[in-house]
Motif scaffolding. Structure first.
Motif, PDB file in Angstrom:
ATOM      1  N   MET A  90       0.860  -1.193   0.000  1.00 21.53           N
ATOM      2  CA  MET A  90       0.000   0.000   0.000  1.00 21.53           C
ATOM      3  C   MET A  90       0.891   1.236   0.000  1.00 21.53           C
ATOM      4  O   MET A  90       1.666   1.450   0.918  1.00 21.53           O
ATOM      5  N   PRO A  91       0.828   2.076  -1.035  1.00 20.94           N
ATOM      6  CA  PRO A  91       1.670   3.269  -1.081  1.00 20.94           C
ATOM      7  C   PRO A  91       1.237   4.279  -0.032  1.00 20.94           C
ATOM      8  O   PRO A  91       0.092   4.277   0.414  1.00 20.94           O
ATOM      9  N   GLY A  92       2.146   5.134   0.355  1.00 19.13           N
ATOM     10  CA  GLY A  92       1.808   6.148   1.344  1.00 19.13           C
ATOM     11  C   GLY A  92       3.019   7.009   1.652  1.00 19.13           C
ATOM     12  O   GLY A  92       4.135   6.732   1.207  1.00 19.13           O
ATOM     13  N   LEU A  93       2.779   8.074   2.423  1.00 16.79           N
ATOM     14  CA  LEU A  93       3.837   8.994   2.809  1.00 16.79           C
ATOM     15  C   LEU A  93       4.178   8.785   4.279  1.00 16.79           C
ATOM     16  O   LEU A  93       3.306   8.883   5.142  1.00 16.79           O
ATOM     17  N   VAL A  94       5.434   8.489   4.565  1.00 16.48           N
ATOM     18  CA  VAL A  94       5.882   8.275   5.938  1.00 16.48           C
ATOM     19  C   VAL A  94       6.644   9.508   6.408  1.00 16.48           C
ATOM     20  O   VAL A  94       7.619   9.924   5.784  1.00 16.48           O
ATOM     21  N   HIS A  95       6.179  10.102   7.508  1.00 15.57           N
ATOM     22  CA  HIS A  95       6.822  11.273   8.099  1.00 15.57           C
ATOM     23  C   HIS A  95       7.751  10.791   9.215  1.00 15.57           C
ATOM     24  O   HIS A  95       7.290  10.279  10.236  1.00 15.57           O
ATOM     25  N   VAL A  96       9.045  10.926   9.024  1.00 14.65           N
ATOM     26  CA  VAL A  96      10.031  10.443   9.987  1.00 14.65           C
ATOM     27  C   VAL A  96      10.495  11.599  10.868  1.00 14.65           C
ATOM     28  O   VAL A  96      11.042  12.588  10.380  1.00 14.65           O
ATOM     29  N   VAL A  97      10.269  11.469  12.186  1.00 13.71           N
ATOM     30  CA  VAL A  97      10.683  12.516  13.133  1.00 13.71           C
ATOM     31  C   VAL A  97      11.748  11.938  14.045  1.00 13.71           C
ATOM     32  O   VAL A  97      11.478  11.099  14.907  1.00 13.71           O
ATOM     33  N   ASP A  98      13.001  12.396  13.877  1.00 15.05           N
ATOM     34  CA  ASP A  98      14.125  11.878  14.664  1.00 15.05           C
ATOM     35  C   ASP A  98      15.250  12.893  14.597  1.00 15.05           C
ATOM     36  O   ASP A  98      15.510  13.462  13.536  1.00 15.05           O
ATOM     37  N   ASP A  99      15.917  13.136  15.730  1.00 13.33           N
ATOM     38  CA  ASP A  99      16.976  14.148  15.748  1.00 13.33           C
ATOM     39  C   ASP A  99      18.318  13.624  15.247  1.00 13.33           C
ATOM     40  O   ASP A  99      19.260  14.391  15.100  1.00 13.33           O
ATOM     41  N   GLN A 156      -4.047  12.152   1.941  1.00 13.78           N
ATOM     42  CA  GLN A 156      -3.421  10.996   1.320  1.00 13.78           C
ATOM     43  C   GLN A 156      -2.982  10.020   2.408  1.00 13.78           C
ATOM     44  O   GLN A 156      -2.790  10.408   3.558  1.00 13.78           O
ATOM     45  N   PRO A 157      -2.865   8.733   2.062  1.00 17.42           N
ATOM     46  CA  PRO A 157      -2.421   7.750   3.064  1.00 17.42           C
ATOM     47  C   PRO A 157      -1.052   8.132   3.619  1.00 17.42           C
ATOM     48  O   PRO A 157      -0.168   8.552   2.878  1.00 17.42           O
ATOM     49  N   ALA A 210      -0.502   0.468  10.129  1.00 18.62           N
ATOM     50  CA  ALA A 210      -0.933   1.842  10.391  1.00 18.62           C
ATOM     51  C   ALA A 210      -1.714   2.403   9.209  1.00 18.62           C
ATOM     52  O   ALA A 210      -2.764   3.021   9.378  1.00 18.62           O
ATOM     53  N   LEU A 211      -1.209   2.167   8.007  1.00 23.91           N
ATOM     54  CA  LEU A 211      -1.874   2.678   6.813  1.00 23.91           C
ATOM     55  C   LEU A 211      -3.205   1.966   6.578  1.00 23.91           C
ATOM     56  O   LEU A 211      -4.183   2.591   6.142  1.00 23.91           O
ATOM     57  N   ALA A 212      -3.256   0.672   6.875  1.00 20.94           N
ATOM     58  CA  ALA A 212      -4.501  -0.084   6.711  1.00 20.94           C
ATOM     59  C   ALA A 212      -5.558   0.417   7.690  1.00 20.94           C
ATOM     60  O   ALA A 212      -6.739   0.560   7.340  1.00 20.94           O
ATOM     61  N   ARG A 213      -5.144   0.700   8.925  1.00 22.73           N
ATOM     62  CA  ARG A 213      -6.085   1.210   9.925  1.00 22.73           C
ATOM     63  C   ARG A 213      -6.590   2.597   9.525  1.00 22.73           C
ATOM     64  O   ARG A 213      -7.773   2.912   9.674  1.00 22.73           O
ATOM     65  N   GLN A 214      -5.694   3.418   8.989  1.00 24.01           N
ATOM     66  CA  GLN A 214      -6.092   4.746   8.537  1.00 24.01           C
ATOM     67  C   GLN A 214      -7.099   4.643   7.399  1.00 24.01           C
ATOM     68  O   GLN A 214      -8.106   5.366   7.375  1.00 24.01           O
ATOM     69  N   GLU A 215      -6.854   3.733   6.460  1.00 23.24           N
ATOM     70  CA  GLU A 215      -7.753   3.567   5.321  1.00 23.24           C
ATOM     71  C   GLU A 215      -9.125   3.096   5.783  1.00 23.24           C
ATOM     72  O   GLU A 215     -10.162   3.562   5.285  1.00 23.24           O
ATOM     73  N   ALA A 216      -9.149   2.176   6.747  1.00 21.82           N
ATOM     74  CA  ALA A 216     -10.424   1.685   7.285  1.00 21.82           C
ATOM     75  C   ALA A 216     -11.188   2.812   7.973  1.00 21.82           C
ATOM     76  O   ALA A 216     -12.408   2.936   7.815  1.00 21.82           O
TER      77      ALA A 216
END
Length: 210
Positions: free
Chosen positions: A1-10, A47-48, A118-124
């Motif tokens: 499932m395509p999607g955008l992953v936001h990575v937050v890390d210092d 978007q996912p 996570a993306l599947a739960r968001q889509e649902a």
């Protein structure tokens, strides 16, 4: 499932490595060195997508960012990925709605599986919201009198009782009832009651004396 992953890390080297790993898996990636940087570019839910979030980061911590996003009404799922895990933080994050809580180092398989969930739960959830929006639109299409009949039907009133309460005839009530069923796209009382329950209308529009 395509999607955008936001990575937050210092950790810049970690951001580079995880971005490479995720892009190879087919995901779009946006990286942020701090929680405030993410908030300046608040992810929408058009978007996912999901947020891959460290716990200990400068400024707002991961859990604090999670709370802030909840306050802002964000529905983007969060997967924690940290080298500083403890039971209390893990439990608190999961109770607050985090999709998963992973500990560094993490295998590509484990990471991708968590993101997929996570993306599947968001889509649902998006599908469920769309269905509720449709039901609300159908209810809004009812005339004021049809809405009164709707409210009484779902509370178990029979035509004779509805006619008495609204000061009209049973024949008129039958006509309104037919229109309500047609506009709401249902064929049975059970379906109508189910819609009222899903929209929280049974409590919100309680009939006086009921």
């Amino acid at each position: 499932m395509p999607g955008l992953v936001h990575v937050v890390d210092d950790d810049a080297s970690f951001r580079t490595a995880i971005e490479r790993r995720l892009r190879l898996a087919g995901y779009d990636v946006a990286t942020y060195a701090s929680a405030l940087e993410l908030l300046d570019h608040l992810p929408g839910d058009a978007q996912p997508g999901c947020i891959l979030l460290d716990v200990q980061i400068p400024g707002l911590s991961g859990p604090e960012l999670q709370s802030r996003l909840t306050e802002l009404g964000s529905t983007v799922p969060i997967v924690f990925l940290t080298g500083h895990a403890d039971t209390a933080t893990t439990v608190r994050a999961i109770k607050a709605g985090a999709e998963d809580f992973l500990t560094k180092p993490v295998s590509s398989e484990q990471l991708i599986d968590a993101i997929k969930r996570a993306l599947a739960r968001q889509e649902a959830a998006r599908g469920q919201h769309a269905k509720l929006d449709l039901l609300r639109a159908l209810v809004s299409s009812l005339t004021p009198r049809e809405r009164q009949v709707f409210d009484l039907i779902v509370r178990g009133r029979i035509n004779k009782q509805i006619a008495y309460e609204l000061g009209t005839t049973e024949r008129t009530v039958k006509a309104h009832r037919h229109q309500v069923m047609e506009k709401m796209r249902v064929h049975s009382l059970a379906e109508l009651v189910s819609i009222a329950e899903r929209l929280g209308l049974l409590d919100a529009n309680a009939v006086p004396g009921n």
